[in-house]
Design an enzyme around this catalytic site. Structure first.
Site: not given
Ligand code: AP5
Length: 225
Positions: A18, A94, A129, A158, A169
């Protein structure tokens, strides 16, 4: 008269791409990028009580309560830049309650984009990431490595980017995605499924073509009056 600005929602599993696509979309379309996760991380960084409560949920991979998220997003959408340039809402809604709340404030998208990526791909994307705290750019150690040594040396990760947390998640995402989709299947031109398991350029080509179609359709409708 000036064309109506575009209003776009983008959703998908954790690490489906995203944020990466939002960089490319804003470059071409000039929309205001509003990422629910980024707003929450800013709240955490500010040290507020809402930030503290949000972090507790984010660490468990759960949704942050609506009473925190809904107003935060609504306020950002209401700012003049979002109204003038159009908006690109990333990671919201969400849940059906979030979608309904936003609709109640008069915010509806022209298009709802869902990035489809097989679950097996997501863990590798998450653990690789990295983020550049200076530019905000998203990297991946294998798929999107930093351009220079200087950037490489300052990259951060993160707190929720571990294999264990991405699975939590993902569960949350899977529990809610159908309910959210069904809301926008009724009110938008169509919910647009995009294959997110190709290069980021090829993912963007699909999104770009969906947005171009939308603009063409608008032109055709306004021309006929
Ligand atoms: P959020 O920050 O939104 O996290 P997320 O949904 O888990 O999504 P990510 O940011 O992890 O991934 P992305 O899809 O943006 O992928 P990216 O482009 O970085 O939310 C975090 C938490 O906040 C939630 O868990 C929840 O607790 C809370 N929250 C947020 N919104 C909320 C809401 N509305 N209500 C309640 N709570 C909320 O890409 C990932 C990696 O893959 C990168 O390294 C990238 O370089 C790489 N990559 C991207 N595209 C490709 C490609 N095509 N090929 C190869 N690699 C690629």
């Amino acid at each position: 008269s000036k064309a109506e600005p575009l209003r776009v929602m983008i959703s998908g599993a954790p690490a489906s791409g995203k944020g990466t696509q939002c960089e490319l979309i804003t470059q071409k379309y000039g929309l205001v990028h509003i990422a629910a996760g980024d707003l929450l991380r800013a709240e955490i960084a500010a040290g507020s009580e809402n930030g503290r409560r949000a972090k507790e949920c984010m660490e468990k991979g759960q949704l942050v309560p609506d009473e925190i998220v809904v107003m935060m997003v609504k306020e950002r959408l209401s700012k003049p830049d979002s109204q003038e340039k159009g908006w690109l809402l990333d990671g919201y809604p969400r849940s059906s309650s979030q979608a309904i709340a936003l609709k109640g404030y008069g915010f509806e998208p022209d298009i709802f984009i869902l990035l489809d990526v097989p679950e097996g791909i997501l863990v590798e994307r998450v653990v690789g990431r990295r983020l550049d705290p200076v530019t905000g750019k998203i990297y991946h150690i294998k798929y999107s490595p930093p351009e220079t040594e200087e950037i490489a040396s300052r990259l951060t990760q993160r707190f929720d980017d571990t294999e264990e947390k991405v699975k939590l998640r993902l569960n949350t995402h899977n529990e809610n995605v159908e309910a959210v989709l069904s809301i926008y299947e009724d009110i938008t031109i169509k919910a647009s499924h995009i294959n997110g398991n190709v290069s980021k350029e090829d993912v963007f080509a699909q999104i770009d073509s969906a947005l171009q179609n939308l603009l063409q359709q608008r032109k055709a409708t306004s021309g006929s009056h």
